[in-house]
Every structure is written in structure tokens, then in C-alpha cells.
Design an enzyme around this catalytic site. Structure first.
Site: not given
Ligand code: AMP
Length: 398
Positions: A8, A89, A178, A238, A384
Site C-alpha cells: 500500500n 492497493r 474501502h 470528515r 485488506e
């Protein structure tokens, strides 16, 4: 047995995990942070050891060289030939990709063309890919897209009600995020289903970035994040969904530019913005326990936004057979989970097992609803990286 690396790459970091496949055994993992600095931090975990060194790392290629040299020095691999595939990723795959793909010129130019939708991330992924290509030129690499799982949405679930020319000309629509985590969780969730035919799931990936996805038959039906990760539920920093005119009004009243306001909505809002305390849910939780009114409001607001989405997706799916909590907050905070579940208890006839909820944290998996609950609720730690390693193995080595 073949070694596969899941990677990643961020704008100033490279995170990695080396697997033995197809057994999915983790051989080592680590991260190079502060790339571009003389005091970059390189941490590697293997066997029961954790080594950290501060070294100059001028760019991503140097970071990758350091990682691979360390693997040999520490006898984790014998030679670079041991690594048979690398999976990356990639945050934004736009409408181009509904599954993982090998990196080639076409993949590269499509990921590049999507930079405006994910400026920091997609740029970093390209840099990361080039860095690995330089050091391991003959090893196949694949791209695993965070958006791919959400490509199964219907047009009415991904289209925004804006003038249609923006949708057509600029591909402004919902892509979600995601997706790799939601896919993993939808697969893992199957073992909790009483009747595999009734597999309507609402999956809550609640980390510092957070999204909720509705799935049926292992496919995404709807997801909360939008064009970018700013949309959907309230997050650590956020806003999530809001009346879009808030943007206009803040600009009109403060004279701030749109870039500054956009950054505030991404980095200074959510739990941090409302509580004024921290972007970490643990700090907000502690402040709420001490009676801080804004921390209490922040958690209530967070919980209600989650309940709104669960309710919306319950309707969208025509019912629900399993609710999954995962990621940093979803896996670790009994209090946040309880706050969200209390908001849906009456309407959806769910019953929280308070004892199980308190005890299912820090990597533990299990059911946190009572047998009398109309919908089963579970906590499943997400993974992941293993999905990236699986796709790299399946595409390159099977
Ligand atoms: P993630 O993005 O999935 O790594 O989630 C990180 C967030 O999870 C942090 O910012 C915290 O708000 C939250 N969190 C709550 N409890 C924990 C915990 N015990 N360990 C790590 N993260 C936690």
C-alpha cells in the site's frame, strides 16, 4: 508455496506484508514512513521481532530497495527471486475496473487519468508501482482497486442528481471506497448466516475513514462514500453527507476560498470538528465520559448518521440478515458500537448483547447481538492485505 507481497503506497509511505501463498501465512510486515526525508522511519516485523531504524530515504524506489535488502539481510527470503508477485492497493479505479488487473501500459494510463479524482493516492500508487518495477523488473504486479467492489451498483445508486452533462462528461458519480475491505467482510460474514440464500448484509467499516455498504449475494448494492471519501457517514475528521449549500454559505460568510473550506471539511470536521478535542475516537470517548458536552454531541451525531444509513440500506435491501462492524472503531470501541446500535434497536428489533459487545475488541471476532435479536450483529476484523495477496496469487501464479 510462493511468496507474494501486498503493498500500500501512500504519498510518503510504503506499507508491505509478505505472504506465503496459497497458505496465506504472514511472513513479515512493515512500513517505511517519511519518504523524502533524511530521517525516514523503517519498521519491519518478523517472527516475534520488531526492528525500527531511522535512515535517509530519498524516494519510493530507495524505500523499496531498503525493504528488499532487509528481507535478505534478515534471512526472511534467500534471494529476490523468491518473490513471485506483488499486489498494490489502488484507491481510485473509476468506472474502468470492476476487478483487480495486472499492471500494464493500459492499467497505468487509466490509473493516471484518474488522478484528478484521488490526487494524493493515485499519484502515489503510480510512484510505488514504478519503484517496484525498477527493483523487481521481472516480477508480475497487479492493481487491486478500492472502488472495484462497488462497480456492481445500479445507476440509480451511483448517479448524483446534478446536470447530467457533469455525469457524462466528467464521470462525476459515486465510486465508493474501502471496497477490498467490504468484499472481504461480505465473504467472512457468510459463516454467520443461518440460510445462505438470505444473505443481505449491512457492512460498517468504521475506521478513521468510514463507509457503510449494503451487499446481497456477495455483491455491493449501495455504498455510503461518494465521488471521494468525503461523502457518507460522519468520520474522524470528515463531514460525510451534508446539505451542499453549507459549502457556499461558509464561503459567503467567511470569505475563505473553496480549497480551504474543502480541506476543513476533509481534515477538521467530523468527530474532531464537533468535539474540538481530537480526531481519535478514544480521546473523544474519554472526554464524553468526563461529561464534555461537545464530545457527547459528537458521539451522538456520529451514531445517528450511522443509524440513518443502516435504516436506508435496510429499506434498500428489503431487510437485513447480518450487520457487520469492522475497522479501527468498529473492531475496538464497544461504546461507539453501542451508541450506533441503540439508535436502530427499536425500529429494527435488534438486541445488543452488552457483555459480548464489551468483550469483543482488539482483534477478536464474534456475535454481539442476543439470540432474540431480529438481525444478527457481528464484529469481524478486516483484512485488506490478504485480499490483495489472494488476487496477486490468483492472477499471476495459479
Ligand atoms: P483505522 O483507520 O481502521 O486504522 O482506524 C483508526 C481509528 O480507530 C483511530 O483513529 C481511532 O479513532 C479508532 N480506534 C478506537 N479504538 C482503537 C484501538 N484500540 N486501536 C486503534 N484504533 C482505535
Amino acid at each position: 508455496m510462493k511468496k507474494v507481497m501486498a503493498v500500500n503506497c501512500g504519498s510518503s509511505s510504503v506499507k508491505f506484508k509478505l505472504y506465503e501463498m496459497p497458505e496465506e501465512t504472514v511472513i513479515c510486515s512493515g512500513i517505511v514512513e517519511r519518504i523524502g526525508h533524511d530521517d525516514a522511519i523503517f519498521t519491519i516485523k518478523y517472527e516475534d521481532k520488531k526492528d525500527t531504524v531511522i535512515i535517509p530515504v530519498k524516494d519510493h524506489a530507495v524505500a523499496v530497495e531498503n525493504v528488499l535488502n532487509a528481507l535478505i539481510e534478515k534471512s526472511i527470503i534467500k534471494s529476490l527471486d523468491d518473490i513471485k508477485a506483488v499486489g498494490h492497493r489502488v484507491v481510485q479505479g473509476g468506472a474502468y475496473f470492476d476487478k483487480s488487473e495486472p499492471w500494464n501500459d493500459d492499467t497505468y494510463s487509466k490509473v493516471e487519468s484518474l488522478i484528478p479524482l484521488a490526487p494524493l493516492h493515485n499519484k502515489a500508487h503510480l510512484v510505488g508501482y514504478n519503484a517496484f518495477k525498477k527493483v523487481l523488473p521481472n516480477v508480475p504486479q497487479i492493481a487491486v482497486f478500492d472502488t472495484a467492489f462497488h462497480q456492481s451498483m445500479d445507476a440509480e445508486d451511483y448517479t448524483f442528481p446534478i446536470p447530467y452533462e457533469y455525469t457524462e462528461k466528467y464521470q462525476i458519480r459515486r465510486y465508493g471506497a474501502h471496497g477490498t475491505s467490504h468484499k472481504y467482510l461480505s465473504q467472512e460474514g457468510r459463516k454467520y448466516l443461518e440460510n445462505p440464500e438470505n444473505d443481505r448484509m449491512i457492512i460498517c467499516h468504521l475506521g478513521s475513514g468510514a463507509s457503510i455498504t449494503a451487499t446481497r449475494h456477495g455483491k455491493c448494492v449501495a455504498t455510503s462514500m461518494g465521488l471521494t471519501p468525503l461523502g457518507g457517514i460522519m468520520m474522524n475528521t470528515r463531514t460525510g453527507d451534508m446539505d451542499p449549500s453549507v459549502f457556499y454559505q461558509i464561503q459567503a460568510m467567511t470569505g475563505k476560498g473553496y480549497e480551504e473550506i474543502f480541506q476543513e471539511m476533509n481534515k477538521k470536521s467530523g468527530l474532531l470538528g464537533v468535539s474540538g478535542i481530537s480526531n481519535d475516537s478514544r480521546d473523544v470517548e474519554n472526554a464524553a465520559k468526563n461529561g464534555d458536552p461537545r464530545a457527547i454531541l459528537a458521539i451522538k451525531l456520529w451514531a445517528r448518521r450511522i443509524a440513518d444509513y443502516i435504516g436506508q440500506y435496510y429499506v434498500r435491501l428489503g431487510g437485513c440478515d447480518l450487520i457487520i462492524f469492522s475497522a479501527g472503531i468498529g473492531e475496538n470501541s464497544s461504546e461507539f458500537r453501542e451508541a450506533a446500535i441503540k439508535n436502530i434497536e427499536e425500529a429494527l428489533n435488534v438486541r445488543l448483547d452488552e457483555e459480548a459487545n464489551k468483550n469483543t475488541n482488539r482483534g477478536k471476532e464474534g456475535i454481539i447481538s442476543l439470540p432474540s435479536s431480529k438481525i444478527k450483529i457481528v464484529v469481524i476484523p478486516t483484512d485488506e492485505e490478504v485480499m490483495i495477496a489472494r488476487d496477486a496469487y490468483d492472477i499471476c501464479l495459479k
